[in-house]
Design a protein around this motif. Sequence first.
Motif, short mmCIF file in Angstrom:
data_model
loop_
_atom_site.label_atom_id
_atom_site.label_comp_id
_atom_site.label_asym_id
_atom_site.label_seq_id
_atom_site.Cartn_x
_atom_site.Cartn_y
_atom_site.Cartn_z
N GLU A 282 0.87 -1.17 0.00
CA GLU A 282 0.00 0.00 0.00
C GLU A 282 0.91 1.22 0.00
N VAL A 283 0.85 2.02 -1.07
CA VAL A 283 1.73 3.17 -1.21
C VAL A 283 0.95 4.43 -0.88
N ASN A 284 1.46 5.17 0.09
CA ASN A 284 0.83 6.43 0.50
C ASN A 284 1.55 7.59 -0.19
N VAL A 285 0.80 8.38 -0.94
CA VAL A 285 1.34 9.55 -1.63
C VAL A 285 0.88 10.79 -0.87
N SER A 286 1.83 11.56 -0.37
CA SER A 286 1.51 12.75 0.43
C SER A 286 1.65 14.02 -0.41
N ASP A 287 1.11 15.10 0.13
CA ASP A 287 1.23 16.40 -0.54
C ASP A 287 2.61 17.00 -0.37
N SER A 288 3.48 16.30 0.38
CA SER A 288 4.81 16.85 0.66
C SER A 288 5.64 16.91 -0.61
N ASP A 289 6.48 17.95 -0.67
CA ASP A 289 7.48 18.03 -1.74
C ASP A 289 8.79 17.58 -1.12
N PHE A 290 9.11 16.33 -1.30
CA PHE A 290 10.20 15.65 -0.61
C PHE A 290 11.18 15.18 -1.69
N ARG A 291 12.27 15.97 -1.92
CA ARG A 291 13.09 15.64 -3.09
C ARG A 291 14.47 16.29 -3.01
N PHE A 292 15.35 15.80 -3.93
CA PHE A 292 16.66 16.44 -4.12
C PHE A 292 16.51 17.54 -5.16
N THR A 293 17.09 18.70 -4.85
CA THR A 293 17.03 19.81 -5.80
C THR A 293 18.35 20.06 -6.51
N ASN A 294 19.45 19.46 -5.99
CA ASN A 294 20.76 19.60 -6.64
C ASN A 294 21.65 18.42 -6.21
N PRO A 295 22.20 17.69 -7.14
CA PRO A 295 22.04 17.82 -8.60
C PRO A 295 20.67 17.33 -9.05
N MET A 296 20.34 17.58 -10.30
CA MET A 296 19.07 17.16 -10.85
C MET A 296 19.14 15.69 -11.27
N PRO A 297 18.00 15.02 -11.32
CA PRO A 297 18.00 13.62 -11.76
C PRO A 297 18.62 13.46 -13.14
N ASN A 304 36.45 13.19 -8.41
CA ASN A 304 37.67 13.72 -7.78
C ASN A 304 37.55 15.15 -7.27
N SER A 305 36.33 15.66 -7.14
CA SER A 305 36.16 16.98 -6.53
C SER A 305 34.78 17.04 -5.89
N PRO A 306 34.65 17.65 -4.69
CA PRO A 306 33.35 17.72 -4.01
C PRO A 306 32.34 18.51 -4.84
N SER A 307 31.10 18.00 -4.89
CA SER A 307 30.00 18.69 -5.57
C SER A 307 28.88 18.90 -4.58
N ASN A 308 28.15 20.00 -4.73
CA ASN A 308 27.09 20.34 -3.79
C ASN A 308 25.89 19.41 -3.95
N LEU A 309 25.31 19.03 -2.81
CA LEU A 309 24.08 18.25 -2.78
C LEU A 309 23.08 18.99 -1.90
N THR A 310 21.85 19.17 -2.43
CA THR A 310 20.82 19.87 -1.67
C THR A 310 19.55 19.04 -1.66
N PHE A 311 18.99 18.87 -0.43
CA PHE A 311 17.71 18.19 -0.26
C PHE A 311 16.69 19.20 0.26
N SER A 312 15.42 19.06 -0.17
CA SER A 312 14.37 20.01 0.25
C SER A 312 13.10 19.26 0.60
N TRP A 313 12.43 19.72 1.72
CA TRP A 313 11.15 19.16 2.14
C TRP A 313 10.20 20.33 2.39
N GLU A 314 9.12 20.36 1.62
CA GLU A 314 8.12 21.42 1.76
C GLU A 314 6.73 20.82 1.93
N GLU A 315 5.92 21.51 2.74
CA GLU A 315 4.50 21.20 2.88
C GLU A 315 3.72 22.49 2.62
N ASN A 316 2.80 22.44 1.65
CA ASN A 316 2.01 23.63 1.31
C ASN A 316 2.90 24.83 1.00
#
Length: 677
Positions: A282-297, A304-316
């Motif tokens: 049973e898969v529950n789909v929420s209104d949350s915006d729960f995702r990686f914003t950087n890098p893009m899919p 060989n060099s650090p790259s930025n990673l950003t995660f974001s969680w938003e509700e409404n």
Amino acid sequence: MIFSKLPNKAVTTPEVAVLVQGMRSEKAFAVTKTGDIKMSGKFLARASALSLAFLLAACGGDDSSTPLAGGGNQQNNDSPDTGTGGGVDTDGDGVPDTTIGSLRISASPVQMGTSEASVSEILVFARDANNVLAENVLINFSVDSDATLQVTRSTTDETGTAEARLSTRQNPKNRPATVTATAGGLEASIMVNITGTTLSLNGPTNISAGNAGTYTAVLLDSEGNGIPLEIVSIDSPLTNPGTLNTDDEGEAAFTLQSNTAGSYPVEISAFSGQSSLSASLEVNVSDSDFRFTNPMPGSEVPINSPSNLTFSWEENSSGVAGETISISLSRGLIDGGLSFQGTTDANGEISTTITSDSAGPATIVARNEASGLETKMNFEFVATVPDSLVVQASQTQVKPNEQSRITAVVRDANNNLVKNQRVLFNIQEGYGNLSTPDAVTDSLGRASTVFTAGSSGNGSDGTVITAALESDNSIQDQALLTVSDGPLRLSIGTGNTIQEENSATYLKEWVVFVSDANGQPIPDADVELSVLPSRYFKGVWVPGICGTGTEPNCWVADVTASCPAEDINRNGQLDAGEDVNSSGKLEPTNEAVAVANSNASADDGAYGFNLKYPQSACRWTEVTVQAKVSVRGSEFSESATTTLSCLASDLNNLDVTPPAISGGSRYGQSTSCFDAD
């Protein structure tokens, strides 16, 4: 077991009388040196069985009594009582001599696995009308449900048993299988339950609207081995019904996504009927915006060099602050470690870095344990600094107008495959063309083109194709190809034995090998042969010494002159200046002919023939054997020069004159080539 001598008084009980009568007729006893009577092992078993039957009868037992079978995963199933059964020929004389009274079948275990290694041992017991274990009875086995039987002993032995092995090769489905045994008109069967195959569904049970969840169906046999190439059906409101095939590991992956919050069932199934399997989530789909914003899919991240990673969680449209997020990565490091756990800030974000020293695809996963939300993203670490290039051809030997794929692989200094590098291809030597002069490397560091050979060959390694990086031409490599349009090489030879076809003719086997420039055999090549004299000898046969002896024991040639063939231009005609010995004809004549075994070369490029010549010519004539093959107007030839040899047995008896004309050479016995004597 040793018995004392039997008394002379009569046996009074009928059962014992039957036993003794059977033993006497079957030579059941042997008399020892001490005068005792010893029962054979074979009949000891029968006597024990019959005694047991008497004991059961005395105690009121009959065919409906509890079977005396072992426990431990064994099941017994007596055949139905269908009367006295049928006659069976057990001694091979064509006359039925044993009536089968009952059959019994057992299996161990009665519940077996679905893996290739799982087996159940099947044992069948046959007894005659007197409940004596029956020997030499042929048992016919069968099984249903696409199971497999291997009959290890189809005829009962002295214990009255026959054996088989039940397996489920090439069919991993859960199902019952019925094994049946028949003999003498009776039948016995047993059901073995084949089970252990499982179907499971793995994936997140909580995803946010607009984000995809990755799910994996896993089909395993009873030993946990993946079951490949089976169809798995998917049914869910989140996707149209569809099917997937399992891979070598028994897995089939798919993604689900919804832009609308809610609870959605996901069900998978495999096989059908009594073997059907299913699993669900049973898969529950929420209104949350729960995702990686950087890098893009699907993006590319340099190694060989650090790259930025950003995660974001938003509700409404507002950030969810103060939530713990666990992040894991399938390749490389996150925040310097194998995993990372952080807390969302006031904007609902977490920022960190990712890095890898190896190139390749990567998957990153973020999850919140409290809510069950999970998101996954795929991207790729790529190498960016090329250091080497290796080029290979799918075929290094091609015929005219055939093709070969030329592939360049680009790597960095750490052997990582380098993506997005333009490779230039160029034909440096040879004839032909390329499908494209350049290509860009993919995720596996590969760039390729197709070479089409020209209409004619150019010899071994005669085609040279160079691949070089556009950004740095010094990083390059070459592929060497051979374009062969047919036979380019001939080899001719013979052995050290000859045959006597008849009293006047010798035969000697020769062979020509036809190959291309790289030594590959050329079949069906038309070979032209010629045998022309190149020299003749004068002389006689005289007694001589062969081997280590001290007395004459064989014939040897006393050569008085060695003369070149007079037919200088080899046209077979006596031209001016050619009659050196003034005989009025050409010396020597054509003593030998070539007799071919076939019209063309065989699959291994071999073309066999026999050299046939008069026995009297042996030792006195030298010939040149030549083989020719024509290809596209060009002629290829090979020759060998040999003196016609004699059969050793014709020279090893001084009482028999060797094959000769006038005691030696037909061309004379003088010491000069300028006379005919």
